[in-house]
Design a protein around this motif. Structure first.
Motif, mmCIF file in Angstrom:
data_model
loop_
_atom_site.group_PDB
_atom_site.id
_atom_site.type_symbol
_atom_site.label_atom_id
_atom_site.label_comp_id
_atom_site.label_asym_id
_atom_site.label_seq_id
_atom_site.Cartn_x
_atom_site.Cartn_y
_atom_site.Cartn_z
ATOM 1 N N ARG A 1 -14.330 2.979 -22.598
ATOM 2 C CA ARG A 1 -15.563 3.390 -22.982
ATOM 3 C C ARG A 1 -16.072 1.761 -23.398
ATOM 4 O O ARG A 1 -16.967 1.825 -22.600
ATOM 5 C CB ARG A 1 -16.012 4.537 -23.194
ATOM 6 N N ASP A 2 -15.141 1.585 -24.597
ATOM 7 C CA ASP A 2 -15.651 0.660 -24.805
ATOM 8 C C ASP A 2 -15.993 -0.801 -23.761
ATOM 9 O O ASP A 2 -16.995 -1.294 -24.119
ATOM 10 C CB ASP A 2 -14.950 -0.159 -25.886
ATOM 11 N N MET A 3 -14.798 -1.185 -23.289
ATOM 12 C CA MET A 3 -14.379 -2.168 -22.348
ATOM 13 C C MET A 3 -15.822 -2.334 -21.072
ATOM 14 O O MET A 3 -16.178 -3.046 -20.555
ATOM 15 C CB MET A 3 -13.233 -2.291 -21.412
ATOM 16 N N SER A 4 -15.379 -0.533 -20.489
ATOM 17 C CA SER A 4 -17.088 -0.089 -19.378
ATOM 18 C C SER A 4 -18.342 -0.686 -19.975
ATOM 19 O O SER A 4 -19.059 -1.157 -18.872
ATOM 20 C CB SER A 4 -17.337 1.314 -19.276
ATOM 21 N N PHE A 5 -18.337 -0.285 -21.312
ATOM 22 C CA PHE A 5 -19.684 -0.398 -21.795
ATOM 23 C C PHE A 5 -20.359 -2.119 -21.778
ATOM 24 O O PHE A 5 -21.968 -2.302 -21.736
ATOM 25 C CB PHE A 5 -20.215 0.465 -23.133
ATOM 26 N N ASN B 1 -20.919 -3.409 -18.377
ATOM 27 C CA ASN B 1 -21.759 -3.095 -17.443
ATOM 28 C C ASN B 1 -22.912 -3.441 -18.757
ATOM 29 O O ASN B 1 -24.270 -4.022 -17.965
ATOM 30 C CB ASN B 1 -21.932 -1.922 -17.185
ATOM 31 N N GLU B 2 -23.089 -2.709 -19.134
ATOM 32 C CA GLU B 2 -24.377 -2.907 -20.327
ATOM 33 C C GLU B 2 -24.778 -3.787 -20.986
ATOM 34 O O GLU B 2 -25.932 -4.327 -21.247
ATOM 35 C CB GLU B 2 -24.684 -1.873 -21.473
ATOM 36 N N ILE B 3 -23.725 -4.844 -21.357
ATOM 37 C CA ILE B 3 -24.202 -5.585 -22.238
ATOM 38 C C ILE B 3 -24.289 -6.855 -20.969
ATOM 39 O O ILE B 3 -24.950 -8.358 -21.216
ATOM 40 C CB ILE B 3 -23.230 -5.754 -23.163
ATOM 41 N N ALA B 4 -22.370 -7.337 -20.321
ATOM 42 C CA ALA B 4 -22.794 -8.694 -19.504
ATOM 43 C C ALA B 4 -23.462 -8.536 -18.837
ATOM 44 O O ALA B 4 -23.360 -9.405 -17.485
ATOM 45 C CB ALA B 4 -20.755 -8.877 -19.142
ATOM 46 N N ARG C 1 -15.805 -9.513 -27.640
ATOM 47 C CA ARG C 1 -15.746 -8.839 -26.370
ATOM 48 C C ARG C 1 -17.550 -8.848 -25.447
ATOM 49 O O ARG C 1 -16.848 -9.546 -24.253
ATOM 50 C CB ARG C 1 -15.605 -7.206 -26.410
ATOM 51 N N GLY C 2 -18.190 -8.941 -26.283
ATOM 52 C CA GLY C 2 -19.215 -9.230 -25.234
ATOM 53 C C GLY C 2 -19.371 -10.572 -25.003
ATOM 54 O O GLY C 2 -19.954 -10.861 -24.017
ATOM 55 N N ALA D 1 -24.464 -15.066 -31.038
ATOM 56 C CA ALA D 1 -23.710 -14.610 -30.299
ATOM 57 C C ALA D 1 -23.553 -13.592 -30.411
ATOM 58 O O ALA D 1 -24.263 -12.305 -29.011
ATOM 59 C CB ALA D 1 -23.185 -15.787 -28.968
ATOM 60 N N GLY D 2 -22.449 -13.178 -30.713
ATOM 61 C CA GLY D 2 -21.812 -12.171 -31.218
ATOM 62 C C GLY D 2 -22.392 -11.024 -32.179
ATOM 63 O O GLY D 2 -22.779 -9.662 -30.853
ATOM 64 N N GLY D 3 -23.890 -11.532 -32.814
ATOM 65 C CA GLY D 3 -24.727 -10.036 -32.548
ATOM 66 C C GLY D 3 -25.789 -10.291 -31.807
ATOM 67 O O GLY D 3 -26.240 -8.867 -31.727
ATOM 68 N N ALA D 4 -25.584 -10.639 -31.270
ATOM 69 C CA ALA D 4 -26.635 -10.451 -30.158
ATOM 70 C C ALA D 4 -26.796 -9.699 -29.016
ATOM 71 O O ALA D 4 -27.144 -8.859 -28.357
ATOM 72 C CB ALA D 4 -26.993 -12.575 -29.515
ATOM 73 N N TYR D 5 -25.590 -10.069 -28.592
ATOM 74 C CA TYR D 5 -24.522 -8.855 -27.461
ATOM 75 C C TYR D 5 -24.836 -7.629 -27.668
ATOM 76 O O TYR D 5 -24.766 -7.131 -27.116
ATOM 77 C CB TYR D 5 -23.512 -9.983 -27.014
ATOM 78 N N LEU D 6 -24.084 -7.706 -29.077
ATOM 79 C CA LEU D 6 -24.358 -6.077 -29.589
ATOM 80 C C LEU D 6 -25.440 -5.356 -30.037
ATOM 81 O O LEU D 6 -25.887 -4.291 -29.577
ATOM 82 C CB LEU D 6 -23.991 -5.966 -31.117
ATOM 83 N N ALA D 7 -26.013 -6.312 -29.640
ATOM 84 C CA ALA D 7 -27.767 -6.710 -30.433
ATOM 85 C C ALA D 7 -28.149 -5.774 -28.649
ATOM 86 O O ALA D 7 -29.135 -4.416 -28.571
ATOM 87 C CB ALA D 7 -28.760 -7.207 -30.116
ATOM 88 N N LYS D 8 -27.865 -6.842 -27.743
ATOM 89 C CA LYS D 8 -28.001 -5.671 -26.323
ATOM 90 C C LYS D 8 -27.662 -4.889 -25.721
ATOM 91 O O LYS D 8 -28.399 -3.789 -25.173
ATOM 92 C CB LYS D 8 -26.823 -6.919 -25.082
ATOM 93 N N GLY D 9 -26.667 -4.550 -26.373
ATOM 94 C CA GLY D 9 -25.481 -3.071 -26.318
ATOM 95 C C GLY D 9 -26.395 -2.177 -27.013
ATOM 96 O O GLY D 9 -27.295 -1.123 -26.771
ATOM 97 N N ALA D 10 -27.290 -2.508 -28.218
ATOM 98 C CA ALA D 10 -27.680 -1.157 -28.923
ATOM 99 C C ALA D 10 -29.214 -0.800 -28.254
ATOM 100 O O ALA D 10 -29.615 0.065 -27.865
ATOM 101 C CB ALA D 10 -28.441 -2.082 -29.679
ATOM 102 N N LEU D 11 -29.437 -1.950 -27.369
ATOM 103 C CA LEU D 11 -31.270 -1.944 -26.249
ATOM 104 C C LEU D 11 -30.768 -0.592 -25.579
ATOM 105 O O LEU D 11 -31.360 -0.319 -24.938
ATOM 106 C CB LEU D 11 -31.572 -3.067 -26.494
#
Lengths: 598, 598
Positions: B8-12, B15-18, B362-363, B534-544
C-alpha cells in the motif's frame, strides 16, 4: 594503513582547551609539569603506534577464539599487552598507595585515546580494567583493595564488568543473577551474563570480574542489585594464585566489528557455585556500578574520538596519493596531469569535516576528563563541586555525541576511498564496523540523551547547565572582541548557536515540570545540538589560545582556521535541531502501532 | 527477520505522490489500468517476499565464490533467479518489439524496490541487465538488438557494465582498455576492468558485457572512449550459443557488504583477444554509458529506499517484541510490567525517523521514475521536454540523497536493536554493511552533488530548477489553504524551508558564473538540503491527496501524520545547510595540506 600519533593535537587540546596545564603543581598533583605531560604523550603515542597499530587489522581478521582452554586473543595481542602494562601506561591515574602513579585522570584518558586510535578492540581490555579499579578503589573494603588493587591497577590482572543478561539490557534492574550468602562473608553467585567484553582471554594471569546479582529476598528492580567481585582464579593470602573459580566463558558473539575483542557469554556457578565478595553495601550495587559506568562512558566517548582520528588519517593519506581528474581551483597549483583528490573541493570538505569533528569531540571529552580531575582533586570544595557538576553534565555528551561522530567520520572515511573503501583489505571499512558498537554499549546513546535531559539539566536547580551556557557566551564574547576577522566570525556564529541552545534548554526544563515525555521525546536531537555547540565552543577556546602566536606558528594558525571552518559550516546546523528537540511527544505517538506496521 | 512487501505504501507513493495513475490509458500506455498496477505490485511483492527475502541472510553468509568454472552464486540464487525472470518481472518496461511488456519504467522501478528490500545483493543482477537493455535499445544497431535484446530483456541472459579500471574510477576518461578493429566489423578488446558487479555467475546461460575501451589513436580523456558489446558466449545466427569469448573473471573482491553479489576483476583478451561489437558511434561511448548510468543511478537510489524499508521493518518488529523498562506516557497504555521499547519516546522517534525518511526518498525516486516515463512517452513535446528536465534534475538527488538516507536508516535500525544490533546473526548489521556501497558506486555521491550543481541547476537557463521550486511552493500553498491544522503546519514549514532552498540555489547559480569552485565546494550540503526539502514536498503532496478521505481511512490519516512529523522534525534541519552550501571554497583550502597532516 600508516598511523601517526597526533601528539601536538592532543597536547594542545589537553592544555589549551581543557586546561590540564592549570593542574600542574597543584596540591593534588605537585609533580605534574608540562614536560612530564609532553613526555607521557610522546612515549605512549609512539608505543601505541609501534606496538598496537600493526595488530589492528590482523586482529580484526583473526578475531578472538574460544577453545577448550578458554578464549585466545589474536596473535601478538598477549605479548603486546604485557609490554603495554609493563611500560606503566595502565597505572597513570591510580592511587599511589596501591602502586599507581597518582597522575591526572585526564592524562590517562589521552593515553586511552591513543590506544583507541591504534587498536580500539585491544583498548577495551585496559578500559574495562580501569572501571574495575575505580569501583574497587571507591567502594571496596580494605581487604579487597589490598588483595586485588595493586595487580589490577598495574594491568597485570584485568577486570570485566558483568551487568547485562538477555532480558536485562538498558533495563539493568531486570537482572536475575543470584547471590547467596555462604556464611563466611562470601557469596555463591549463579547466573549467565552476556555481552561481557574481554570476559575471558589469555593476556593476563587472572581476571577480576565485577558482577551484578541479587541477594535472596532483595527488593525488585535496581534497588535490589548488589555488586560482587568474582576472581577467575582465587588469590591466596601470599598473593599467589589458587584454584579456578566456577566461572567460564561459554560462548563468543559473532559481531559486526571489534572482532579482536571477545564478547563473552559468561556462566557463573554452573557447577559448585562461583564464589564472590561483596563490594560496597548490599543492594547498593547500582551506585558502585555507576562508578564503573561513568568512567567507562567517557572512555567510550574517547573511542569515538580515537576511531575518528584513525579514519581521518587513513582517508587523508589516500586523498593525497589517489589521483583522479583535474582540479581547477584558484586555491591549488595548476594541475599537471591528474590531481590528487584532496585538491577537489568536495573531497576537501569531507576531510575538513572529519578533522573538525574529531577535534571538537576531543575538546568535549578532554574538558570532561579535566572536570573529573577537579571533582576528585580540586584545590577547594568550590572547585570540586564545580568539577562534579561539569563532569556529570558532560559525560552523556562525551559518550553520546562523540560516538555518533565516530560512526559518521568513519563513514566519510569510506566515502573518500570510493570503491576501495568498500573493500575490506583497505581497512577503512573496519573503522566503520568497529565504531558502530560505541553508540550502543555503556548505555545506548538514547539512554545518554535521557540522562542528559532528565537528570543533568536539572542538577543544582539548573545552575550547572546555566553556568555552562554562560561560559560558552563568554567564549563567544572574547572571540567577538578580537580584531581578527576570523575570530569575530567564530564569535558571531557561536553566540547565535548558543542563543538557540539556551531557548531549547529552557523549553526542555519547562517541559520536565509538566509532562516529562515531551522532554524525553526531544532528548536525542537535544544531545546532538548541545554536542555541536559545545564542540564549537571548545574549538573557539582553542582559537583564542592559538591566536596570539598564530602569526609565528602555522600550527596555531591552523587551529584558528579549523575553528572558523567549524563555526561557518557545522555550527549553523545546530539551530535546526531546536524544532525536533521541542516538538513534544504527541506527534511521536500520533501514528498508532497498527499503522506503523501497515 | 520477517519481511512484508509494503504494497500500500508503494502504491500510494506511485499513484498519489508521483502520479503514475495519470499515465493510465495514455497514448503510450493504453492498457495501463489502476488494477494492473495493483496486480503487479501485489504479485511481484509477494514473490520477492517468498522467494528472495529468505536468501538474503544466507547469501550474505555464504557469498559468491570464484572457482575453476567461474563464479558460483550462493545456494538457491540460480533457481530463484530463474523463477523471477520467468515470472516476467524483468521485462516490464521493455520494448514490445523485443518481447517486452511496454509498461512504464516507474512500475519497473517499484518492482526493483521490492527486490532491493528483499535481497539487495540479488537485485544488482537484474538492475545491471536493465542498464544494458536501455543502452542497447537506444544506441545499438538493429543487428545487435535483434540478436541480444530479446533474451537480455526477458532476463534469460544478464548484462554487466564495465567502466572502472584501477586508475580510472570517478575519472572515467582515464581508462586504458584497448579496442582494435579486426576489419570484419568486430573489435579485439584487451584490458582489465575492476569492480564489475555480477561480471560472472552461474545464474544465466550467457552474460552480455558492455565494455568501455579506446580505439587506436582515439583522443585523450572522455572524448576517446567507445562502448562495446562483448558476450561471454558467442551467439550463433540461429540464436544458439557458440564458443566462449576470451573474457573471464580473475578475482573477486572481499567486501564490507553485498557478499552475495560478486564484484569481479574481469580480464578481456588475455589470450587470443576478446571479440566485441561497437555500440553507437566510435568515440561516443560516454553518451551510451550515460544511458546505462542514468537508469542505474535511479535504481541505486532505490537501493537506498529498499534497504531503508527493510531495516525499518526489522527494527519495528524488534521494538514491538523487546521489552525493557516502563514507559509512563500519556500516549500509551499504562504499563503492566515492562513496556515494549516502541512505547519509549526516544525509540519511537527513531522508528518514525526511519519511516519518514524512507517514504520521503521513495517519493523522490518515484517522481523521478514517472518523469522518465514522461520524457520517453509523454503525450506531447512539452510533456516530454518537461519530463526530460525534471528527470535530469531529480536523478542526482534520487541517487545521492536516497543512498545517504539508506545508510543512516540502516544505522538507526542497528541502534534500535541495542547490543543485539551489533551481533551479525540478528541481521540488522547486514543492512548497514549492504547499504554502504550505494553512496559510492554509479558515481559517488560527491559526483552526484557536482552534477546537480554544475550541470542540472543551469539546465534551460535555470528554468528546470525554478519550476521545481515553484511547484514546491504551490504544494506548500495548497497545504496552507487547508482548514486542517496539520496541513497548515506542513504548509508553513515547507514554505519556509523552500524559501531558504531558493536563496541557496540563487547563490550557487551566481557563484557558478564567477568562480565555480565556490559552488562545487557547497555541492554536497546543497544536495542534502534539496533532498530534505523535496522529500518534505512529496510527503506533503501525499498528505494533500490523503486528507479528503483521512477521516474514513486510518491509513490515509497516517499519511497526513507522517508528513506532519517530517515537516516539524526533519524539514527545519534543511535551513542549517545553507551556511555550508554557501560558504564558498576559500575556507576549504585555508589549511595547507601540510597542516592537515600534522
Amino acid at each position: 594503513m600508516t598511523y601517526r600519533p597526533p601528539v601536538r593535537d592532543m597536547s594542545f587540546a589537553l592544555n589549551e582547551i581543557a586546561g590540564l596545564k592549570e593542574l600542574c603543581g597543584s596540591k593534588a598533583f605537585p609533580d605534574l609539569e608540562p614536560d612530564l605531560i609532553e613526555q607521557v604523550l610522546e612515549e605512549s603515542g609512539r608505543m601505541a603506534g609501534d606496538l598496537l597499530a600493526p595488530l589492528n587489522w590482523t586482529g580484526d581478521q583473526q578475531g578472538s577464539q574460544l577453545g577448550a582452554d578458554g578464549v585466545k586473543a589474536p596473535d601478538g595481542f598477549a605479548d603486546a599487552y604485557k609490554q603495554w602494562f609493563e611500560a606503566g601506561w595502565c597505572s597513570i591515574p591510580g592511587d599511589v598507595n596501591y602502586g599507581g602513579q597518582g597522575l591526572p585522570l585526564s592524562l590517562a584518558v589521552a593515553v586511552q585515546e591513543y590506544i583507541n586510535q591504534a587498536n580500539m578492540a585491544f583498548g577495551l581490555c585496559p578500559m574495562l580494567s580501569q572501571g574495575a579499579v575505580e569501583s574497587l578503589t571507591q567502594h571496596g573494603s580494605d581487604e579487597l583493595r589490598d588483595k586485588y588493587l595493586p595487580k589490577l591497577l598495574s594491568g597485570e590482572w584485568t577486570g570485566s564488568m558483568n551487568l547485562t543478561e538477555p532480558q536485562a539490557g538498558s533495563d539493568v534492574g531486570a537482572l536475575k543473577a543470584k547471590a547467596e550468602p555462604v556464611g563466611d562473608g562470601t557469596y555463591k553467585i549463579k547466573g549467565t551474563k552476556i555481552y561481557i567484553t574481554w570476559g575471558d582471554h589469555d593476556m593476563a594471569e587472572n581476571i577480576i570480574h565485577l558482577v551484578l546479582a541479587r541477594l535472596p529476598d532483595a527488593p525488585e528492580g535496581t534497588k535490589g542489585v548488589s555488586l560482587f567481585l568474582v576472581p577467575k582464579f582465587f588469590v591466596n593470602d601470599d598473593g599467589s594464585l589458587g584454584d579456578r573459580n566456577d566461572v567460564k566463558c561459554i560462548g563468543l558473539e559473532k559481531k559486526l566489528g571489534i572482532h579482536a575483542s571477545p564478547t563473552c557469554v559468561m556462566a557463573y556457578g554452573e557447577e559448585e557455585g562461583a564464589i564472590g565478595w561483596l563490594i560496597g553495601e548490599e543492594n547498593k550495587g547500582m551506585r558502585c556500578m555507576f562508578t564503573m559506568m561513568n568512567n567507562a562512558r567517557l572512555n567510550v566517548g574517547m573511542q569515538g574520538v580515537g576511531i575518528a582520528e584513525r579514519a581521518y588519517q587513513q582517508a587523508l593519506d589516500y586523498a593525497m596519493e589517489r589521483k583522479q581528474g583535474k582540479a581547477f581551483t584558484p586555491y591549488t597549483d595548476k594541475p599537471d596531469g591528474m590531481s590528487p583528490i584532496i585538491d577537489h573541493p568536495d573531497v576537501r570538505r569531507m576531510l575538513l569535516t572529519m578533522k573538525a569533528m574529531t577535534e571538537a569531540t576531543r575538546g568535549i571529552c578532554y574538558a570532561n576528563a579535566v572536570a573529573l580531575d577537579l571533582e576528585h582533586n580540586g584545590e577547594d570544595e568550590d572547585k570540586r563541586k564545580w568539577g562534579q557538576g561539569r563532569a556529570a553534565l558532560l559525560t552523556p555528551i562525551s559518550k553520546g555525541f562523540s560516538t555518533d561522530v565516530g560512526v559518521d567520520v568513519a563513514s566519510i572515511g569510506i566515502q573518500i576511498h570510493g570503491g576501495m573503501g568498500f573493500i575490506e583489505e583497505t581497512g577503512a571499512a573496519q573503522h566503520l564496523r568497529d565504531s558502530r558498537i560505541a553508540p550502543i554499549y555503556e548505555g545506548t546513546n538514547g539512554i545518554q540523551a535521557i540522562d542528559l535531559v532528565s537528570r543533568k539539566l536539572t542538577m543544582d536547580g539548573g545552575k550547572v547547565i546555566a553556568d555552562f551556557l554562560d561560559e560558552i557566551d563568554q567564549t563567544a564574547k572574547s572571540c567577538s572582541a578580537s580584531n581578527d576577522e576570523k575570530l569575530v566570525t567564530i564569535g558571531r556564529e557561536l553566540s547565535q548557536a548558543n542563543a538557540t541552545l539556551r531557548e531549547t534548554t529552557d523549553w526542555l526544563l519547562e517541559a520536565l515540570k509538566s509532562e516529562a515525555t515531551d522532554a524525553l521525546g526531544g532528548a536525542t536531537p537535544y544531545l546532538k545540538m548541545i554536542g555541536t555547540v559545545a564542540g564549537g565552543a571548545y574549538l573557539a577556546k582553542g582559537a583564542l589560545a592559538a591566536h596570539p602566536k598564530a602569526g609565528e606558528d602555522s600550527y596555531l594558525a591552523g587551529r584558528v582556521e579549523m575553528a572558523a571552518f567549524y563555526a561557518t559550516n557545522i555550527l549553523p546546523q545546530a539551530a535546526g535541531l531546536k524544532a525536533p528537540a521541542t516538538s513534544g511527544a504527541a506527534g511521536l505517538y500520533a501514528l498508532s502501532t497498527d499503522l506503523l506496521t501497515s
